[in-house]
Scaffold this active site. Sequence first.
Site, PDB file in Angstrom:
ATOM      1  N   ASN A   8     -21.026  34.845  55.443  1.00 12.55           N
ATOM      2  CA  ASN A   8     -21.669  33.690  56.074  1.00 12.55           C
ATOM      3  C   ASN A   8     -22.197  32.753  54.968  1.00 12.55           C
ATOM      4  OD1 ASN A   8     -23.827  32.052  57.064  1.00 12.55           O
ATOM      5  ND2 ASN A   8     -23.927  33.309  58.897  1.00 12.55           N
ATOM      6  N   HIS A  11     -26.231  29.495  53.988  1.00 10.29           N
ATOM      7  CA  HIS A  11     -27.325  29.203  53.068  1.00 10.29           C
ATOM      8  C   HIS A  11     -26.903  28.450  51.810  1.00 10.29           C
ATOM      9  CE1 HIS A  11     -30.074  30.708  55.815  1.00 10.29           C
ATOM     10  NE2 HIS A  11     -29.470  31.869  55.896  1.00 10.29           N
ATOM     11  N   HIS A  44     -22.667  29.100  61.071  1.00  3.66           N
ATOM     12  CA  HIS A  44     -23.411  28.863  62.317  1.00  3.66           C
ATOM     13  C   HIS A  44     -23.698  27.362  62.376  1.00  3.66           C
ATOM     14  CE1 HIS A  44     -27.191  30.059  64.912  1.00  3.66           C
ATOM     15  NE2 HIS A  44     -26.442  29.141  65.487  1.00  3.66           N
ATOM     16  N   ARG A  46     -25.646  24.842  63.944  1.00  2.00           N
ATOM     17  CA  ARG A  46     -26.842  24.811  64.802  1.00  2.00           C
ATOM     18  C   ARG A  46     -26.994  23.440  65.434  1.00  2.00           C
ATOM     19  NH1 ARG A  46     -30.495  29.390  63.617  1.00  2.00           N
ATOM     20  NH2 ARG A  46     -31.895  28.341  65.049  1.00  2.00           N
ATOM     21  N   ARG A  50     -29.279  21.997  60.726  1.00  2.00           N
ATOM     22  CA  ARG A  50     -30.168  22.160  59.570  1.00  2.00           C
ATOM     23  C   ARG A  50     -29.428  22.625  58.313  1.00  2.00           C
ATOM     24  NH1 ARG A  50     -33.559  27.465  61.360  1.00  2.00           N
ATOM     25  NH2 ARG A  50     -33.943  26.200  63.198  1.00  2.00           N
ATOM     26  N   GLU A  71     -20.286  30.802  64.626  1.00  2.00           N
ATOM     27  CA  GLU A  71     -21.426  31.239  65.446  1.00  2.00           C
ATOM     28  C   GLU A  71     -21.990  30.008  66.118  1.00  2.00           C
ATOM     29  OE1 GLU A  71     -24.319  32.916  62.870  1.00  2.00           O
ATOM     30  OE2 GLU A  71     -23.093  34.645  62.383  1.00  2.00           O
ATOM     31  N   THR A 102     -31.554  33.493  63.601  1.00  2.00           N
ATOM     32  CA  THR A 102     -31.374  34.021  64.961  1.00  2.00           C
ATOM     33  C   THR A 102     -32.265  35.255  65.160  1.00  2.00           C
ATOM     34  OG1 THR A 102     -29.094  33.340  64.663  1.00  2.00           O
ATOM     35  CG2 THR A 102     -29.595  34.616  66.639  1.00  2.00           C
ATOM     36  N   GLU A 152     -20.943  41.714  68.528  1.00  2.00           N
ATOM     37  CA  GLU A 152     -21.534  41.885  67.205  1.00  2.00           C
ATOM     38  C   GLU A 152     -22.907  42.484  67.438  1.00  2.00           C
ATOM     39  OE1 GLU A 152     -21.544  38.613  64.357  1.00  2.00           O
ATOM     40  OE2 GLU A 152     -23.372  39.467  63.466  1.00  2.00           O
ATOM     41  N   HIS A 192     -26.689  40.903  60.530  1.00  2.00           N
ATOM     42  CA  HIS A 192     -28.022  40.310  60.485  1.00  2.00           C
ATOM     43  C   HIS A 192     -28.966  41.151  59.633  1.00  2.00           C
ATOM     44  CE1 HIS A 192     -31.378  37.794  61.436  1.00  2.00           C
ATOM     45  NE2 HIS A 192     -30.523  36.969  62.003  1.00  2.00           N
TER      46      HIS A 192
HETATM   47  N1  PXP Z   1     -24.551  37.487  62.442  1.00  2.00           N
HETATM   48  C1  PXP Z   1     -25.185  36.570  63.205  1.00  2.00           C
HETATM   49  C2  PXP Z   1     -24.832  36.461  64.640  1.00  2.00           C
HETATM   50  C3  PXP Z   1     -26.144  35.697  62.641  1.00  2.00           C
HETATM   51  O1  PXP Z   1     -26.753  34.781  63.401  1.00  2.00           O
HETATM   52  C4  PXP Z   1     -26.411  35.785  61.249  1.00  2.00           C
HETATM   53  C5  PXP Z   1     -27.372  34.840  60.627  1.00  2.00           C
HETATM   54  O2  PXP Z   1     -26.846  33.553  60.663  1.00  2.00           O
HETATM   55  C6  PXP Z   1     -25.711  36.752  60.509  1.00  2.00           C
HETATM   56  C7  PXP Z   1     -24.808  37.605  61.124  1.00  2.00           C
HETATM   57  C8  PXP Z   1     -25.915  36.910  59.037  1.00  2.00           C
HETATM   58  O3  PXP Z   1     -27.220  37.350  58.816  1.00  2.00           O
HETATM   59  P1  PXP Z   1     -27.803  37.385  57.348  1.00  2.00           P
HETATM   60  O4  PXP Z   1     -27.772  35.998  56.823  1.00  2.00           O
HETATM   61  O5  PXP Z   1     -29.174  37.932  57.524  1.00  2.00           O
HETATM   62  O6  PXP Z   1     -26.900  38.303  56.554  1.00  2.00           O
END
Ligand code: PXP
Length: 238
Positions: A8, A11, A44, A46, A50, A71, A102, A152, A192
């Site tokens: 992901n 960030h 994701h 949003r 952001r 996402e 989330t 998930e 997550h």
């Molecule tokens: N899965 C989902 C559905 C999420 O919303 C997120 C956070 O955007 C992640 C995985 C990844 O989580 P993390 O950034 O804490 O590894």
Amino acid sequence: MTRRLTVNVDHVATLRQARLSNEPDPVSIALRAETAGADGITVHLREDRRHIQDRDLILLRKTIKTVLNLEMAPTKEMLGIALEVKPDMVTLVPEKRRELTTEGGLDVRTHSETLKRFISTLRDGGIMVNLFIDPDAYMIKQSYKLGSDGVELHTGRYAEARDRKQREHELKKIYDSAVLSRKLGLKTHAGHGLDYHNIKEVAEIREIEEFAIGFSIIARSVYTGIEQAVREMRALIR
Ligand code: PXP
């Protein structure tokens, strides 16, 4: 079975948006993550934009060679975007404006009719659909009934557990949920809050086919570069 890692890159965009600049570019980092062995890229989009912007999603669709997982919250706007951009997979997530990230799984009980419609429209558009849910038997059975391709499992509570007893309790919920999910023939992913330490115990659950990990990999990449950060996580989950 080889387990998969989707990275992901939200960030990377968080950092860019801190200065409303052009860099760092999540698209460029995604391509480097793929080179280092990521099996897919997750973003994701949003409602408040952001971090990830529409432009990122469009460019990722055009450039990455693995799997693009979008996402998104089950809203009309996002549905339109998904049907236009056509990611390989959509993971439906709940979204609150003020949350840092989330916070919980989808409420598949209250919103079942809406979710059912969303799932069938996306699937008709050729997109695979997963539901991001808490590791709970009811949620899994309900996801199955709603016609999703998979789930998930939310690993946030496990990741935040303060002591061994609580962590084992959360881990057991993830294990039981993964077993049930696979028994029902659902694709079984998890994510997550997973990092280079807490991944080890969940990675032992062989029923989990794919992990979606963002923050810890992007944080480590500041020190090591994205390639090394991806390679290290990949080694831990395989
Ligand atoms: N899965 C989902 C559905 C999420 O919303 C997120 C956070 O955007 C992640 C995985 C990844 O989580 P993390 O950034 O804490 O590894």
